[in-house]
Design a protein around this motif. Structure first.
Motif, PDB file in Angstrom:
ATOM      1  N   ALA A 276      60.039  54.520  61.651  1.00  0.00           N
ATOM      2  CA  ALA A 276      60.137  53.374  62.160  1.00  0.00           C
ATOM      3  C   ALA A 276      59.134  52.691  62.904  1.00  0.00           C
ATOM      4  O   ALA A 276      58.565  51.521  62.966  1.00  0.00           O
ATOM      5  N   LYS A 277      58.644  53.775  64.079  1.00  0.00           N
ATOM      6  CA  LYS A 277      57.592  53.315  64.746  1.00  0.00           C
ATOM      7  C   LYS A 277      56.230  52.988  64.192  1.00  0.00           C
ATOM      8  O   LYS A 277      55.575  51.799  64.528  1.00  0.00           O
ATOM      9  N   LEU A 278      56.019  53.714  63.012  1.00  0.00           N
ATOM     10  CA  LEU A 278      54.585  53.463  62.339  1.00  0.00           C
ATOM     11  C   LEU A 278      54.779  52.075  61.399  1.00  0.00           C
ATOM     12  O   LEU A 278      53.898  51.386  61.498  1.00  0.00           O
ATOM     13  N   THR A 279      56.113  51.711  60.996  1.00  0.00           N
ATOM     14  CA  THR A 279      56.259  50.528  60.271  1.00  0.00           C
ATOM     15  C   THR A 279      55.819  49.379  61.385  1.00  0.00           C
ATOM     16  O   THR A 279      55.445  48.350  61.043  1.00  0.00           O
ATOM     17  N   VAL A 280      56.387  49.368  62.547  1.00  0.00           N
ATOM     18  CA  VAL A 280      56.330  48.401  63.571  1.00  0.00           C
ATOM     19  C   VAL A 280      54.798  48.198  63.946  1.00  0.00           C
ATOM     20  O   VAL A 280      54.317  47.135  63.918  1.00  0.00           O
ATOM     21  N   MET A 281      53.950  49.384  63.928  1.00  0.00           N
ATOM     22  CA  MET A 281      52.974  49.492  64.229  1.00  0.00           C
ATOM     23  C   MET A 281      51.859  48.826  62.965  1.00  0.00           C
ATOM     24  O   MET A 281      51.143  47.792  63.288  1.00  0.00           O
ATOM     25  N   ILE A 282      52.156  49.322  61.695  1.00  0.00           N
ATOM     26  CA  ILE A 282      51.684  48.461  60.642  1.00  0.00           C
ATOM     27  C   ILE A 282      52.170  46.975  60.736  1.00  0.00           C
ATOM     28  O   ILE A 282      51.010  45.996  60.551  1.00  0.00           O
ATOM     29  N   HIS A 283      53.263  46.394  60.999  1.00  0.00           N
ATOM     30  CA  HIS A 283      53.502  45.141  61.236  1.00  0.00           C
ATOM     31  C   HIS A 283      52.833  44.253  62.182  1.00  0.00           C
ATOM     32  O   HIS A 283      52.090  43.282  61.989  1.00  0.00           O
ATOM     33  N   LEU A 284      52.497  44.932  63.263  1.00  0.00           N
ATOM     34  CA  LEU A 284      51.775  44.424  64.424  1.00  0.00           C
ATOM     35  C   LEU A 284      50.231  44.401  63.996  1.00  0.00           C
ATOM     36  O   LEU A 284      49.649  43.263  64.268  1.00  0.00           O
ATOM     37  N   VAL A 285      49.832  45.509  63.384  1.00  0.00           N
ATOM     38  CA  VAL A 285      48.268  45.453  62.809  1.00  0.00           C
ATOM     39  C   VAL A 285      47.963  44.232  62.027  1.00  0.00           C
ATOM     40  O   VAL A 285      46.813  43.656  61.853  1.00  0.00           O
ATOM     41  N   VAL A 286      49.016  44.125  60.776  1.00  0.00           N
ATOM     42  CA  VAL A 286      48.781  43.140  59.774  1.00  0.00           C
ATOM     43  C   VAL A 286      48.679  41.817  60.482  1.00  0.00           C
ATOM     44  O   VAL A 286      48.089  40.972  60.072  1.00  0.00           O
ATOM     45  N   SER A 287      49.747  41.719  61.343  1.00  0.00           N
ATOM     46  CA  SER A 287      50.074  40.144  61.918  1.00  0.00           C
ATOM     47  C   SER A 287      48.606  39.786  62.815  1.00  0.00           C
ATOM     48  O   SER A 287      48.262  38.659  62.490  1.00  0.00           O
ATOM     49  N   VAL A 288      48.195  40.865  63.219  1.00  0.00           N
ATOM     50  CA  VAL A 288      46.685  40.417  64.354  1.00  0.00           C
ATOM     51  C   VAL A 288      45.603  40.434  63.249  1.00  0.00           C
ATOM     52  O   VAL A 288      44.798  39.259  63.540  1.00  0.00           O
ATOM     53  N   LEU A 289      45.405  41.120  62.270  1.00  0.00           N
ATOM     54  CA  LEU A 289      44.274  41.009  61.320  1.00  0.00           C
ATOM     55  C   LEU A 289      44.452  39.821  60.485  1.00  0.00           C
ATOM     56  O   LEU A 289      43.533  39.355  60.030  1.00  0.00           O
ATOM     57  N   LEU A 290      45.757  39.565  60.013  1.00  0.00           N
ATOM     58  CA  LEU A 290      45.776  38.253  59.187  1.00  0.00           C
ATOM     59  C   LEU A 290      45.553  37.067  60.049  1.00  0.00           C
ATOM     60  O   LEU A 290      44.735  36.205  59.623  1.00  0.00           O
ATOM     61  N   ILE A 291      45.803  37.205  61.214  1.00  0.00           N
ATOM     62  CA  ILE A 291      45.650  35.922  62.140  1.00  0.00           C
ATOM     63  C   ILE A 291      44.094  35.820  62.279  1.00  0.00           C
ATOM     64  O   ILE A 291      43.296  34.631  62.299  1.00  0.00           O
ATOM     65  N   ALA A 292      43.508  36.956  62.592  1.00  0.00           N
ATOM     66  CA  ALA A 292      41.977  37.418  62.902  1.00  0.00           C
ATOM     67  C   ALA A 292      41.319  36.693  61.472  1.00  0.00           C
ATOM     68  O   ALA A 292      40.190  35.930  61.561  1.00  0.00           O
ATOM     69  N   GLY A 293      41.684  37.205  60.388  1.00  0.00           N
ATOM     70  CA  GLY A 293      41.199  36.679  59.108  1.00  0.00           C
ATOM     71  C   GLY A 293      41.187  35.396  59.024  1.00  0.00           C
ATOM     72  O   GLY A 293      40.137  34.682  58.434  1.00  0.00           O
ATOM     73  N   LEU A 294      42.315  34.525  59.102  1.00  0.00           N
ATOM     74  CA  LEU A 294      42.576  33.057  59.143  1.00  0.00           C
ATOM     75  C   LEU A 294      41.570  32.399  60.078  1.00  0.00           C
ATOM     76  O   LEU A 294      40.930  31.306  59.705  1.00  0.00           O
ATOM     77  N   ALA A 295      41.574  32.902  61.317  1.00  0.00           N
ATOM     78  CA  ALA A 295      40.708  32.460  62.239  1.00  0.00           C
ATOM     79  C   ALA A 295      39.289  32.458  61.840  1.00  0.00           C
ATOM     80  O   ALA A 295      38.630  31.218  61.970  1.00  0.00           O
ATOM     81  N   VAL A 296      38.583  33.604  61.395  1.00  0.00           N
ATOM     82  CA  VAL A 296      37.366  33.597  60.911  1.00  0.00           C
ATOM     83  C   VAL A 296      36.958  32.546  59.682  1.00  0.00           C
ATOM     84  O   VAL A 296      35.934  31.849  59.876  1.00  0.00           O
ATOM     85  N   ILE A 297      37.863  32.571  58.940  1.00  0.00           N
ATOM     86  CA  ILE A 297      37.942  31.334  57.915  1.00  0.00           C
ATOM     87  C   ILE A 297      37.564  29.990  58.340  1.00  0.00           C
ATOM     88  O   ILE A 297      36.850  29.324  57.879  1.00  0.00           O
ATOM     89  N   LEU A 298      38.454  29.748  59.180  1.00  0.00           N
ATOM     90  CA  LEU A 298      38.542  28.424  59.820  1.00  0.00           C
ATOM     91  C   LEU A 298      37.062  28.076  60.686  1.00  0.00           C
ATOM     92  O   LEU A 298      36.592  27.114  60.719  1.00  0.00           O
TER      93      LEU A 298
END
Length: 299
Positions: A276-298
């Motif tokens: 569960a802890k690792l799943t939350v970690m994946i969720h947080l990292v995916v969220s941050v990197l998805l936002i970062a990726g969209l920001a870079v595209i912008l």
């Protein structure tokens, strides 16, 4: 009391949806963005608090011996039952604040998008209370998973887009499932950990209905769909969209271990807590990197 760390589950899709909307229409409506954040956070605070209240009233949280930071509620009312009135006040205040922000946002978006915003608010307010509250008790009737996916995926992304005067644009639709799937993965692991308490309390989610083995397989499928959605988004968006693929990184370095734990120890709550802890970690990292990726595209 509001389980603030989990607000990332709503903040991530709101920011991601906003960034993609900006790339579509080429402008940023700051006031609209602030009001939209208030709506989303207010509704998520309400669902967190109402969840604790009604899981306590209906007995589920009282008998949960496997509560942890990733599942089982906050435990506030088990330690301080005298705070029940305060919890109701917080939940109702959060809903009122979200409603006021929704009304204000109507004055800043195009009139043709008003029905979208009104329906999104009403549906979100319904989910926030009746996810666990009677008479609907969605999580107790096997509808919790659908509610979570909708609320933290399509609905959250769409309200961000609407706040920037964008409706059902194809890019927005392509983004919709990702964050909902990510939050759903956390819910599924939590259900496996909380299975005994959920069964005794009458909370019939996927794990309670199908068992932990089937739920572990569904968990793996959900995570696989999430990766596929990210790849599809990359291939669908025109231009230099490769930065969105950054969101796959945790599936290379964290997910293999997580998947092994959850599949192997699907019926062992103590061992699942690390999953569960690792799943939350994946969720947080995916969220941050998805936002970062969209920001870079912008950019």
């Amino acid at each position: 009391m509001i389980r603030a760390p989990f607000l990332s589950s709503i903040i991530a899709p709101l920011i991601a949806g906003t960034l993609l909307s900006i790339s579509i229409n080429g402008s940023f409506l700051f006031v609209n963005f602030v009001l939209m954040l208030i709506i989303g956070i207010g509704l998520h605070v309400a669902v967190n608090v109402y969840n604790d209240i009604y899981d306590t009233i209906q007995g589920t949280d009282n008998i949960n011996v496997h509560r942890n930071e990733s599942s089982g509620g906050s435990g506030v009312l088990q330690s301080h039952p005298e705070l029940m009135g305060t919890m109701f006040l917080i939940a109702r205040t959060a809903l009122v604040i979200a409603m006021i922000a929704t009304i204000l946002l109507l004055f800043f978006i195009e009139a043709e998008l008003w029905p979208h915003l009104i329906i999104l608010f009403l549906a979100s307010a319904f989910f926030s209370k009746y996810y666990t509250a009677p008479p609907f008790k969605l999580a107790y009737r096997g509808l919790g998973e659908v509610s979570v996916w909708l609320a933290f995926g399509p609905m959250a992304i769409l309200i961000a887009a609407v706040s920037q005067n964008i409706g059902f644009h194809p890019y927005i639709v392509a983004l919709m499932p990702i964050t909902g799937l990510s939050t759903l993965s956390i819910l599924l692991v939590g259900q496996m950990i909380d299975l005994e308490a959920d069964k005794k309390g009458g909370k019939h989610g996927v794990a309670s209905r199908l068992g932990t083995r089937a739920t572990s397989v569904i968990y793996l499928l959900v995570q696989t769909l999430l990766v596929a959605n990210i790849i599809f988004l990359y291939s669908y968006i025109n231009g230099q969209s490769w930065p969105v693929l950054l969101a796959i990184i945790p599936y290379i370095f964290i997910f293999p271990r997580t998947a092994m734990i959850i599949y192997k120890h699907h019926d062992q709550p103590v061992e699942l807590k690390l999953g569960a802890k690792l799943t939350v970690m994946i969720h947080l990292v995916v969220s941050v990197l998805l936002i970062a990726g969209l920001a870079v595209i912008l950019w």
